[in-house]
Design a protein around this motif. Structure first.
Motif, PDB file in Angstrom:
ATOM      1  N   CYS A  21     -18.234 -48.462 -33.475  1.00  0.00           N
ATOM      2  CA  CYS A  21     -18.085 -47.010 -33.362  1.00  0.00           C
ATOM      3  C   CYS A  21     -17.298 -46.626 -32.110  1.00  0.00           C
ATOM      4  O   CYS A  21     -16.067 -46.601 -32.124  1.00  0.00           O
ATOM      5  N   GLY A  35     -21.652 -40.610 -31.961  1.00  0.00           N
ATOM      6  CA  GLY A  35     -22.071 -40.645 -33.357  1.00  0.00           C
ATOM      7  C   GLY A  35     -23.522 -40.303 -33.604  1.00  0.00           C
ATOM      8  O   GLY A  35     -23.912 -39.139 -33.679  1.00  0.00           O
ATOM      9  N   ARG A  79     -16.237 -40.864 -43.628  1.00  0.00           N
ATOM     10  CA  ARG A  79     -17.380 -40.154 -44.192  1.00  0.00           C
ATOM     11  C   ARG A  79     -16.979 -39.022 -45.127  1.00  0.00           C
ATOM     12  O   ARG A  79     -16.037 -38.298 -44.855  1.00  0.00           O
TER      13      ARG A  79
HETATM   14 MO   LIG Z   1     -20.801 -44.158 -35.333  1.00  0.00          MO
END
Ligand SMILES: [Mo]
Ligand SMILES: Nc1nc2c(c(=O)[nH]1)N[C@H]1C(S)=C(S)[C@@H](COP(=O)(O)OP(=O)(O)OC[C@H]3O[C@@H](n4cnc5c(=O)[nH]c(N)nc54)[C@H](O)[C@@H]3O)O[C@H]1N2
Ligand SMILES: Nc1nc2c(c(=O)[nH]1)N[C@H]1C(S)=C(S)[C@@H](COP(=O)(O)OP(=O)(O)OC[C@H]3O[C@@H](n4cnc5c(=O)[nH]c(N)nc54)[C@H](O)[C@@H]3O)O[C@H]1N2
Ligand code: SF4
Length: 755
Positions: free
Chosen positions: A189, A400, A651
């Motif tokens: 991430c 995140g 996403r």
């Molecule tokens: Mo993430």
């Protein structure tokens, strides 16, 4: 839009709404409120605990709807989505007795989540077709034996939903055992941000507070789809535009919510008409942001907007960075990033003439083979323009998971901070010369090579989150024992099976724990979660993460280096955190004062920076060479009419990472998950029309029957959803951080049957 140089990549399909957010958000709130779970949902929303969903952060002691600066009505529908999933009834006990592993493996992500909450421990033993119930004695016996294996052969993986207390205990346990194998979802991430910021500024996180953001008059938003993933940031953008500020969006996809967003926080002026967001929308080639930012630097030089005195006083290495921008030709820059000189100059002049610029970014920047360079190039731009280290200016990675940053702060990382290492050494009474440790990708590779015996997963979905699902399955299948701590079932529990024992431990979530816990937001604010009660029935056999970790540690280590069982009272864990974790001193009093706080030493509103010299260290950023393979490299018949594209994977509107809530993505006009969003011009090149079905092939596998959807994505690029798409490509990683290049996956698109 107040730019005249609109690139030709904005055509969407007829199903796409005209604004992001808007009435559907209110409809969703209403739908959930009126559902049978409505009362439970509202009770949870008012519970004093932090929002489960994203790291923007809200809730905690100030109540469910108040943020750190005391503003009300700070809760978006994503938090409702997350809570609704957690308050589902338990999966019926007989479900697992009557469904074989093979059947469970066929469940989609959404189907797995919809089964309900996990409410009793289970094991799948080698060769068995079923998960079966397991008692705690046997769990601890198996777990103890597993973690008595040589320390270099045991590991953990974690996901940022747990608490700081659980995170601290996890790393203390592993490190006391002698293992540094603390893989974490942040490896997939923001690890490139952590890596770059540490080197440049001596700190791993955002240096901008929410208060400071409110004083900015320009925000550069690169590679972040905030209307979907950090919706309340949109309120800040709306307010920034209202005070006359500008928003520069950098994204290969024209995300509708970044053009215009209808926010429920402003029901009259914004919700239905929508508010303008982007002042300038730049659509670079995926993976080319370095070139775009170097272009902005070059234009700043040409426009005489370099903060020379600031660079000389507070930075190192600036000469080389300026030299690079100066010497690279415009032709090289624009052909690499695909954005025109005029647009780059417009961006530079906005940045150069604004009073306070905040540079924010997310996965479109980090998930590339040059993710660290991407972050350097953004921070270089901030430094060159002097737009940093003052109120209203600076750099802000948008994190995140709701507590992913807390996991990093607690030391759940293979790159342990020197200060924490020393504090741990004191606690352990011995030196901690740990081996390098496996981050997430190294863990998969090591497991594949048979080097891992035991793995504990504190949340997450290691199988679903990784590229090359077949490799992930194989790798996990080489591990003897895997223990999954989870609130809900996911595809990883069914596909990521260990060689001998796979155990699932059902845990309580943040608003159900019998003790207080804390979490840290992306804006460096620590929130306190009160005790709560679970809605699960009385006979549910669930445990808190803290209780499981401390009990396991006690059985493995007795009372060394701490009385582990005593730490089941999380007040003692917070005392340890206060002594060990830099910036967390105030947590020592939080149980008494209830005072939530900003971590000290993180926010920088004036120089010096946190590096040993006090100066920010600048690094030059080589421009990437962005070639794509040819169709023949994918081994498809040359007579087939095909097109190679750079695929961005990410996403949809209604999913949280690997967990899918709803199948469609209405704002992109994608009716289900088996779609590819491409530019009409690309489709026409190979004679496709919208809604036709194609095959999308990567370097490991292909997906058939994928529906073509026309979208506002630039030519040569496309977009698909994870986790489903993770089957088709191998991990190519950023070498300094190990983060996979999820945002530039070479694929070939074609129709399977041609004559
Ligand atoms: Mo993430
Ligand atoms: N509701 C919800 N909220 C979430 C999450 C969730 O899944 N659902 N996940 C959480 C987590 S863990 C994270 S990390 C964040 C993720 O938040 P984001 O980073 O916003 O999520 P992504 O969908 O990965 O997409 C990022 C954007 O990057 C753009 N992009 C792709 N390639 C490039 C590129 O090369 N350059 C640029 N400039 N842009 C590019 C894509 O078009 C997309 O708009 O959200 C957090 N919040
Ligand atoms: N192709 C592609 N792949 C990606 C990405 C991408 O953009 N593209 N993004 C990457 C990114 S940014 C990330 S962060 C990763 C996410 O990877 P992970 O963090 O590993 O995955 P999640 O889907 O967030 O994990 C969800 C599971 O966590 C468990 N869970 C939820 N709450 C709790 C809790 O309180 N405690 C415990 N113990 N368990 C809980 C539930 O079982 C749930 O099913 O995926 C990465 N993978
Ligand atoms: S923006 Fe993030 S933290 Fe705020 S309410 Fe929405 S999901 Fe929760």
């Amino acid at each position: 839009m107040d730019t005249n140089s609109q690139p030709p990549f904005h055509e969407t399909n007829e199903e796409t709404p005209e604004i992001g957010g808007g009435l559907p958000v209110i409809e969703y709130w209403a739908e959930q409120t009126l559902s049978p779970l409505g009362p439970k949902l509202w009770k949870t929303l008012f519970h004093h605990s932090a929002c489960l969903s994203c790291a923007w952060g809200t809730g905690g002691q100030k109540g469910g709807f108040t943020n750190e600066v005391g503003e009300k009505l700070q809760r978006c529908m994503k938090s409702v989505e997350a809570i609704s999933a957690e308050i589902k009834p338990p999966v019926p006990a007989q479900f697992f007795d009557s469904h074989t592993i093979a059947e469970l493996q066929k469940l989609s992500s959404r189907e797995a989540d919809r089964l309900g909450r996990l409410s009793f421990p289970m094991i799948r033993r080698a060769g068995s077709d079923y998960y079966e119930r397991l008692n705690w004695d046997e769990i601890y016996t198996i777990a103890k034996a597993a973690f008595e294996k040589p320390p270099e052969r045991v590991a953990s993986y974690s996901s940022g939903r747990g608490s700081n207390e659980a995170a601290f205990l996890l790393q203390l346990l592993l490190r006391t055992l002698g293992s540094n194998n603390l893989a974490d979802c942040s490896d997939l991430c923001h690890a490139p941000s952590t890596s770059a910021l540490k080197e440049m500024f001596g700190t791993n996180t955002s240096i901008v507070s929410l208060e400071s953001l409110k004083q900015a008059d320009c925000l550069v938003l690169a590679g972040a789809n905030s209307p979907y993933n950090h919706p309340r940031l949109m309120n800040e953008l709306i307010k920034l535009r209202e005070r006359g500020g500008k928003v520069i969006v950098i994204n290969p996809v024209m995300e509708i919510g970044l053009v215009k967003f209808g926010s429920p926080a402003f029901p009259i002026k914004s919700l239905i008409p929508g508010s303008d967001i982007a002042s300038l929308y730049l659509q670079p080639i995926p993976g080319s942001d370095v070139a775009l930012f170097v272009g902005i630097q070059k234009a700043l030089i040409e426009q005489g907007q370099i903060a020379q005195a600031f660079l000389q006083a507070h930075t190192e290495g600036w000469e080389d960075v300026l030299k690079q921008a100066h010497s690279l030709s415009w032709e090289t820059i624009t052909s690499t990033c695909g954005v025109s000189k005029a647009e780059i100059e417009t961006a530079a002049s906005i940045i150069g003439t604004s009073k306070g610029v905040v540079f924010a970014w997310a996965m479109g920047i980090t998930q590339h083979t040059n993710g660290v360079d991407n972050v350097y190039s953004i921070a270089n731009t901030a430094l060159i323009s002097g737009q940093i280290a003052s109120m209203g200016a600076g750099i802000m990675p948008i994190r995140g998971h709701s507590n992913v940053q807390g996991f990093g702060s607690m030391g759940v990382t293979v790159k342990l901070k020197e200060e924490i290492k020393q504090a741990l050494e004191q606690l352990l009474g011995r030196s901690l010369n740990l081996p390098k440790g496996y981050h997430t990708r190294d863990l998969i590779e090591a497991a594949e090579a048979g080097k891992v015996d035991s793995l504990i997963c504190v949340g997450g979905n290691l199988y679903g989150a990784n590229p090359d699902s077949a490799q992930a399955k194989l790798a996990l299948g080489n591990i003897d024992t895997i223990i999954y701590l989870a609130t809900k079932p996911n595809i990883g529990h069914f596909n990521g099976l260990a060689k001998t024992n796979t155990i699932i431990i059902p845990v309580l979530n943040r608003f159900e724990n019998p003790h207080k816990t804390t979490v840290e937001s992306g804006n460096n604010f620590v929130r306190l979660n009160d005790e709560g009660k679970t809605h699960l029935p009385k006979n549910a056999d669930v445990i808190s993460e803290v209780e499981f970790l401390t009990e396991l540690a006690h059985r493995l280590l007795d009372e060394y280096p701490v009385d582990w069982r005593k730490l089941q009272d999380t007040r003692y864990v917070r005392q340890l955190i206060a002594r060990t974790i830099p910036g967390y001193e105030k947590i020592a009093d939080i149980d008494i004062t209830k005072e939530e706080f900003t971590i000290s030493g993180r926010i920088v509103t004036e120089p010096p920076f946190k590096t040993p010299s006090g100066k920010a260290k600048m690094f030059t950023t080589p421009l990437p060479t962005l070639t794509l393979p040819q169709a023949k490299d994918f081994n498809i018949d040359e007579r087939v009419n095909s097109l190679v594209l750079a695929l961005m994977t990410g996403r949809s509107y209604s999913q949280h990472n690997t967990v899918v809530y709803k199948i469609g993505d209405k704002y992109r006009g994608m009716p289900h998950r088996h779609c590819i969003l491409i530019n009409r011009m690309d489709a026409e090149k190979i004679g496709l029309v919208e809604h036709e079905r194609v095959t999308v092939k990567g370097d490991t596998d292909k997906l058939d029957n994928v529906e073509v959807i026309y979208g506002a994505v630039r030519e040569g690029a496309a977009l698909m959803f994870y986790p489903e798409v993770n089957v088709i490509f191998k991990a190519r990683t950023e070498t300094r951080s190990g983060t996979p290049a999820y945002k530039r996956v070479p694929v070939v698109v074609y129709k399977e049957s041609y004559d």
